[in-house]
Design a protein around this motif. Structure first.
Motif, PDB file in Angstrom:
ATOM      1  N   MET A   1      -5.260  -6.147  13.646  1.00 19.57           N
ATOM      2  CA  MET A   1      -4.392  -5.523  12.848  1.00 19.57           C
ATOM      3  C   MET A   1      -4.770  -3.592  13.366  1.00 19.57           C
ATOM      4  O   MET A   1      -5.278  -3.505  14.138  1.00 19.57           O
ATOM      5  CB  MET A   1      -5.241  -5.338  11.352  1.00 19.57           C
TER       6      MET A   1
ATOM      7  N   LEU B   1       4.264 -11.910   6.810  1.00 29.59           N
ATOM      8  CA  LEU B   1       4.602 -10.335   6.952  1.00 29.59           C
ATOM      9  C   LEU B   1       4.729  -9.871   8.319  1.00 29.59           C
ATOM     10  O   LEU B   1       5.349  -9.108   8.979  1.00 29.59           O
ATOM     11  CB  LEU B   1       3.489  -9.604   6.084  1.00 29.59           C
TER      12      LEU B   1
ATOM     13  N   THR C   1       4.737  -3.958  14.398  1.00 29.33           N
ATOM     14  CA  THR C   1       4.518  -2.705  13.743  1.00 29.33           C
ATOM     15  C   THR C   1       3.476  -2.935  12.994  1.00 29.33           C
ATOM     16  O   THR C   1       3.018  -1.822  12.077  1.00 29.33           O
ATOM     17  CB  THR C   1       5.944  -2.206  12.908  1.00 29.33           C
ATOM     18  N   LEU C   2       2.911  -4.339  12.342  1.00 31.06           N
ATOM     19  CA  LEU C   2       1.850  -4.399  11.518  1.00 31.06           C
ATOM     20  C   LEU C   2       0.610  -4.761  12.156  1.00 31.06           C
ATOM     21  O   LEU C   2      -0.307  -4.868  11.592  1.00 31.06           O
ATOM     22  CB  LEU C   2       2.304  -5.314  10.300  1.00 31.06           C
TER      23      LEU C   2
ATOM     24  N   GLN D   1      12.178   1.972   1.061  1.00 32.12           N
ATOM     25  CA  GLN D   1      11.009   2.475   0.633  1.00 32.12           C
ATOM     26  C   GLN D   1       9.948   1.557   0.450  1.00 32.12           C
ATOM     27  O   GLN D   1       8.849   1.746   0.686  1.00 32.12           O
ATOM     28  CB  GLN D   1      11.555   2.781  -0.933  1.00 32.12           C
ATOM     29  N   THR D   2      10.143   0.074   0.071  1.00 28.70           N
ATOM     30  CA  THR D   2       9.102  -0.766   0.086  1.00 28.70           C
ATOM     31  C   THR D   2       8.667  -1.074   1.456  1.00 28.70           C
ATOM     32  O   THR D   2       7.283  -1.240   1.542  1.00 28.70           O
ATOM     33  CB  THR D   2       9.667  -2.073  -0.584  1.00 28.70           C
ATOM     34  N   MET D   3       9.621  -1.397   2.294  1.00 23.30           N
ATOM     35  CA  MET D   3       9.045  -1.432   3.646  1.00 23.30           C
ATOM     36  C   MET D   3       8.309  -0.398   4.200  1.00 23.30           C
ATOM     37  O   MET D   3       7.220  -0.641   4.945  1.00 23.30           O
ATOM     38  CB  MET D   3      10.227  -1.929   4.442  1.00 23.30           C
TER      39      MET D   3
ATOM     40  N   ALA E   1       6.347   1.831   2.575  1.00 24.65           N
ATOM     41  CA  ALA E   1       5.282   1.898   1.779  1.00 24.65           C
ATOM     42  C   ALA E   1       4.237   0.634   2.517  1.00 24.65           C
ATOM     43  O   ALA E   1       2.800   0.987   2.427  1.00 24.65           O
ATOM     44  CB  ALA E   1       5.365   1.584   0.294  1.00 24.65           C
ATOM     45  N   ILE E   2       4.849  -0.468   2.534  1.00 21.56           N
ATOM     46  CA  ILE E   2       3.948  -1.363   3.063  1.00 21.56           C
ATOM     47  C   ILE E   2       3.370  -1.104   4.569  1.00 21.56           C
ATOM     48  O   ILE E   2       2.202  -1.348   4.902  1.00 21.56           O
ATOM     49  CB  ILE E   2       4.696  -3.079   3.246  1.00 21.56           C
ATOM     50  N   ARG E   3       4.349  -0.500   5.474  1.00 22.30           N
ATOM     51  CA  ARG E   3       3.732  -0.198   6.614  1.00 22.30           C
ATOM     52  C   ARG E   3       2.652   0.868   6.473  1.00 22.30           C
ATOM     53  O   ARG E   3       1.807   0.771   7.396  1.00 22.30           O
ATOM     54  CB  ARG E   3       4.928   0.407   7.599  1.00 22.30           C
TER      55      ARG E   3
ATOM     56  N   ALA F   1       0.704   1.290   4.160  1.00 20.52           N
ATOM     57  CA  ALA F   1      -0.479   0.808   3.690  1.00 20.52           C
ATOM     58  C   ALA F   1      -1.443  -0.026   5.070  1.00 20.52           C
ATOM     59  O   ALA F   1      -2.483   0.141   4.829  1.00 20.52           O
ATOM     60  CB  ALA F   1      -0.114  -0.176   2.645  1.00 20.52           C
ATOM     61  N   ILE F   2      -0.650  -0.501   5.826  1.00 20.86           N
ATOM     62  CA  ILE F   2      -1.374  -1.500   6.696  1.00 20.86           C
ATOM     63  C   ILE F   2      -1.700  -0.560   8.080  1.00 20.86           C
ATOM     64  O   ILE F   2      -2.397  -0.635   8.861  1.00 20.86           O
ATOM     65  CB  ILE F   2      -0.466  -2.493   6.989  1.00 20.86           C
TER      66      ILE F   2
ATOM     67  N   LEU G   1      11.651  -0.006  13.803  1.00 22.98           N
ATOM     68  CA  LEU G   1      11.959  -0.420  12.187  1.00 22.98           C
ATOM     69  C   LEU G   1      11.854   0.819  11.196  1.00 22.98           C
ATOM     70  O   LEU G   1      11.744   1.971  11.822  1.00 22.98           O
ATOM     71  CB  LEU G   1      10.883  -1.555  11.542  1.00 22.98           C
ATOM     72  N   PHE G   2      11.479   0.745   9.769  1.00 15.22           N
ATOM     73  CA  PHE G   2      11.502   1.774   9.025  1.00 15.22           C
ATOM     74  C   PHE G   2      10.401   2.915   8.909  1.00 15.22           C
ATOM     75  O   PHE G   2       9.338   2.453   9.376  1.00 15.22           O
ATOM     76  CB  PHE G   2      12.201   1.522   7.864  1.00 15.22           C
TER      77      PHE G   2
ATOM     78  N   TYR H   1      10.917  -6.405   7.296  1.00 13.56           N
ATOM     79  CA  TYR H   1      10.062  -7.069   6.783  1.00 13.56           C
ATOM     80  C   TYR H   1      10.619  -8.118   5.842  1.00 13.56           C
ATOM     81  O   TYR H   1      11.739  -7.542   5.194  1.00 13.56           O
ATOM     82  CB  TYR H   1       8.825  -6.611   6.174  1.00 13.56           C
TER      83      TYR H   1
ATOM     84  N   LEU I   1      10.902  -9.266   2.712  1.00  8.66           N
ATOM     85  CA  LEU I   1      10.406  -9.120   1.436  1.00  8.66           C
ATOM     86  C   LEU I   1      10.221 -10.151   0.303  1.00  8.66           C
ATOM     87  O   LEU I   1       9.438 -10.215  -0.328  1.00  8.66           O
ATOM     88  CB  LEU I   1      11.027  -7.558   0.611  1.00  8.66           C
TER      89      LEU I   1
ATOM     90  N   ILE J   1     -10.957  -8.513   5.972  1.00 10.31           N
ATOM     91  CA  ILE J   1      -9.679  -7.952   6.429  1.00 10.31           C
ATOM     92  C   ILE J   1      -8.444  -8.545   5.536  1.00 10.31           C
ATOM     93  O   ILE J   1      -7.607  -7.653   5.432  1.00 10.31           O
ATOM     94  CB  ILE J   1      -9.168  -8.165   8.002  1.00 10.31           C
TER      95      ILE J   1
ATOM     96  N   THR K   1      -6.365  -6.094   3.364  1.00 14.92           N
ATOM     97  CA  THR K   1      -4.844  -5.803   3.487  1.00 14.92           C
ATOM     98  C   THR K   1      -3.920  -6.310   2.328  1.00 14.92           C
ATOM     99  O   THR K   1      -3.203  -5.534   1.936  1.00 14.92           O
ATOM    100  CB  THR K   1      -4.434  -6.794   4.596  1.00 14.92           C
TER     101      THR K   1
ATOM    102  N   ALA L   1      -4.055  -3.187  -0.106  1.00 16.75           N
ATOM    103  CA  ALA L   1      -3.439  -2.044   0.500  1.00 16.75           C
ATOM    104  C   ALA L   1      -2.089  -2.508   0.116  1.00 16.75           C
ATOM    105  O   ALA L   1      -1.469  -1.537  -0.279  1.00 16.75           O
ATOM    106  CB  ALA L   1      -3.686  -2.039   1.989  1.00 16.75           C
ATOM    107  N   ILE L   2      -1.495  -3.543   0.263  1.00 13.37           N
ATOM    108  CA  ILE L   2      -0.061  -3.815   0.041  1.00 13.37           C
ATOM    109  C   ILE L   2       0.136  -3.844  -1.338  1.00 13.37           C
ATOM    110  O   ILE L   2       1.288  -3.144  -1.862  1.00 13.37           O
ATOM    111  CB  ILE L   2       0.136  -5.301   0.410  1.00 13.37           C
TER     112      ILE L   2
ATOM    113  N   ALA M   1       0.281  -0.443  -2.494  1.00 13.17           N
ATOM    114  CA  ALA M   1       1.653   0.294  -1.918  1.00 13.17           C
ATOM    115  C   ALA M   1       2.967   0.214  -2.800  1.00 13.17           C
ATOM    116  O   ALA M   1       3.482   0.913  -3.095  1.00 13.17           O
ATOM    117  CB  ALA M   1       1.828  -0.065  -0.490  1.00 13.17           C
ATOM    118  N   ILE M   2       2.699  -1.292  -3.378  1.00  7.57           N
ATOM    119  CA  ILE M   2       4.026  -1.540  -4.155  1.00  7.57           C
ATOM    120  C   ILE M   2       3.967  -1.216  -5.707  1.00  7.57           C
ATOM    121  O   ILE M   2       4.717  -0.945  -6.519  1.00  7.57           O
ATOM    122  CB  ILE M   2       4.097  -2.977  -3.866  1.00  7.57           C
TER     123      ILE M   2
END
Lengths: 468, 468
Positions: A172, A196, A203-204, A447-449, A451-453, A455-456, A467-468, B191, B193, B444, B448, B451-452, B455-456
């Motif tokens: 990670m 995911l 990217t994650l 926005q969701t992608m 936020a996830i990115r 967060a991780i 990516l975004f 990602y 979703l 982990i 994770t 965190a996700i 974020a959401i």
């Protein structure tokens, strides 16, 4: 993006054994350009770790310095997601162990640097079948095909890479190891983190190993090429073949006459597929668990289709050599375009039922935008996925034509969008299409992608440009 | 968790039309208890919106007040994830439209409140097959089986719900509508979703509709029951059957003699499956696209297995009625335990190759922990998934026995964990198992997932009591 400081580079070099890193530009050079020669990247340091522990050590150091990392597999990506521009290049290609194969679980665990071909071979050696198959399989690695959710020619029956992964091991962005290498078919204990990571384009986290699904080896296989007047007929034929075989259609690939002509002209050892020269071709592959059933099914389906006038010609491969000759014309569709001058390349999908309408509409629009342009559409029509390539009009100024790529693509992508399609069916976004995708994704998705990115990977050190 | 203030309740009632909400306790009552009668919940308000727009309006208001929401489908969950304790109960069961069925895409789009049975019927009416099937399918809804990633009896061939969803429409925790109802087989644009929402148990958003994968209707089907000495023989037989049919095994369900005896004793209209009374049974279902192939394959596989001594008895269903009689004994395994007194229930999975060893080891450990306890293991052994139930020793104090559930489950779950298994294969965690899962998930993974979620759903208003 933060490029690595001399201190960070020194720390990385000290933490990894000799042979697990290099700054030698000659050694690095082959990994900075890609197949289509669109990008030439640069990196101050290439890491080639040989174990998950080494990857974790490297990522931990990069994380502590906020240094950007770009994970790379076999460097066969078509959208530039694997090309560094200042990031530390983390190549997984020395992680090459097949950790285990357990036929009773229909599963095997391989490291990220194992090539797709080697994975297929390991499965076969254990009396099983690993279905993902694509032209670059001799170089593409398991880590890469997971990170890009690769597709290929057997998606119709077996699904994308996403559906072929049982478990993932990944480092990670903070350097912790996520050990999700389960051999389970069922595990409902929270969010599916492996899903995911699949298709996240690095990217994650860094995929270091995966447990893959295996399948029985089929006992019969039949390959045929048919000639059709229109793609509409192809869609009807596809539905018939699926119904008739109970889902035994493994590949259903459309080609246009112009693409077959390019292959005949430019690729050695290719020959006409049929006695006639129809405007459209479909390459069909049926498989079955029953000996003889695929061949019998193919005969039955094609005879009926011919009698009804749905197809205008057909040839069933009489042996493996002939089947390979059919496939060669299909697989060389992209390479055969090159001597014709460059083109605007697209990797799009629409619902299968709409593909014929899409082709009609897009081709009309492209002709209007660029009179004389040659459209060479081919691909996995059974999945609604076309490689929709537009070649320079003969005699026109190639450089000027290529300068209109973005505007021309917009014409195609806007139509794809109206058909509720995707502007990247199987190649991913990478450097090439991330910005373009922003036009078509909804604000809530982006926005969701994001936020996830965040967060991780809060410091955005993992493959920051894609990516975004 | 913030329960709704009177102001929030008033705002919700004003925003939704009459009939889309109620505070009538008699109307609400049936939705506060569940099938196993383990929980009795409470809620100040039940919403029953009839459109995605109504759901979005309700969630937006709850979000603005920070009020907790619990989405509910058919209320058939087995782990209490659908039981509110103060949350606003958001029932999706009035969203019942089949929006479209497009056979050429092998796809259909249905709203969250459509039952699984109705979805199967809509597919059949269009000449296609929707494979997810489970005992509660007459009540379980599409929204529910997506949110719990349900499994059932055909996972071996078609996968869990996760693999059967092409697109999702959901209302996100801030009230925005995510429209991901694509009919595409391939879409690599960031990602996935929808995969995050599947199996999220209502913690990341409210699923309002989904586009589902359809399959061809099979042209032959064969159902048989075999008798075996041990589960080890079952695993060998499974591998043979998969190889022999090219993956044509649709169901492979294990039962123990004691479970069959319970069914014969307590369930009307059941009869012995075989002339003999073997210690273990397997119910096998083969299907094929080829007419006659499933029946022929079954004969071939069972004859060979019998000759080798792998199985000790077998009966092939001669007609649909007999096949249904076989299935009835399997499907009533859980209900048939009830008159025997309560039990410690488990829904576990281990790698298929380990299931026989797991059963040996777990049963020995359980006998040591609770001498005289009766183990009724049954389930989807083809997926490595067992419903491993432990019943009170005859004559023992039931209440005291049930008081040892947690400690007894720990014995089983620790063994599952050593086999790299899952303590919740198909039911999810819900209220029942979230805490227990914390023991077995790595830091982990939990970090994770948290965190996700944050974020959401930063205020944790979506089903706050379940998952991490």
């Amino acid at each position: 993006m933060t490029p690595p400081s001399p201190a960070a580079i020194a720390e990385l070099e000290a933490a990894l054994p000799a042979g697990s890193w290099t700054r030698d530009s000659a050694e690095i050079a082959p990994w900075l350009t890609e197949w289509r020669n669109r990008w030439t990247g640069e990196t101050p340091l290439m890491l080639t770790p040989r174990s998950t522990a080494e990857v974790a050590r490297a990522v931990t150091i990069c994380a502590s310095h906020g240094v950007a990392i770009l994970p790379q597999g076999g460097n066969t990506g078509l959208v530039g997601g694997q090309v560094p521009f200042g990031e530390v290049l983390l190549s997984l290609r020395k992680m090459r162990a097949v950790r285990d194969v357990t036929p009773l679980d229909d599963a095997m665990t391989v490291e990220a640097g194992v090539t797709l071909l080697e994975a297929q071979q390991a499965a076969t050696a254990a009396g099983r079948f690993f279905p993902l198959s694509l032209a670059a399989e001799g170089s593409a690695t398991i880590g890469g095909v997971i990170s890009t959710n690769a597709g290929g020619t057997a998606v119709l029956r077996y699904g994308m890479m996403r559906e072929l992964v049982l478990g993932i091991e990944a480092v990670m962005p903070d350097g912790q190891i996520f050990n999700g290498l389960k051999r389970l078919r069922k595990d409902n204990t929270g969010y599916d983190l492996k899903q995911l990571l699949i298709g996240a384009e690095g990217t994650l986290g860094v995929v270091t190993a995966a447990t893959l699904k295996l399948f029985p080896i089929m006992r019969s296989r039949a390959t045929a090429v048919v000639g059709l007047e229109t793609p509409h007929a192809a869609i009807t034929l596809l539905a018939r073949a699926k119904a008739e075989t109970g889902g035994g259609v493994e590949a259903f690939e459309l080609m246009k006459r112009i693409g077959v002509e390019f292959a005949l002209k430019h690729i050695p050892d290719t020959r006409e597929l049929l006695d006639s020269t129809p405007p459209w071709y479909v390459l069909i592959e049926l498989t079955s668990g029953e000996p003889g059933a695929a061949e019998a099914g193919m005969e039955r389906i094609l005879s009926a289709a011919f009698e009804e006038g749905l197809i205008i010609d057909a040839a069933i491969a009489q042996n493996e050599t002939q089947a390979r000759a059919f496939w060669k014309v299909r697989e060389e569709q992209s390479a055969a375009q090159r001597p014709e001058g460059g083109g605007w390349k697209h990797d799009v999908s629409v619902p299968v039922s709409q593909i014929a309408d899409f082709l009609d509409e897009a081709t009309t629009a492209v002709q209007q935008f660029e009179p004389g342009a040659r459209v060479s559409a081919f691909g996995h029509v059974g999945d609604g996925n076309m490689h929709y390539d537009i070649l320079c009009p003969p005699g026109a100024d190639l450089k000027a034509f290529l300068g209109r790529w973005e505007a021309g693509s917009r014409v195609v992508h806007d139509i794809v969008d109206r058909y509720d399609g995707s502007i990247s069916a199987e190649h991913g976004l990478g450097r090439l299409k991330t910005e373009e995708a922003m036009r078509y994704k909804s604000p809530i998705e982006i926005q969701t992608m994001r936020a996830i990115r965040k967060a991780i990977d809060p410091r955005r050190i993992m493959n920051p440009a894609v990516l975004f």
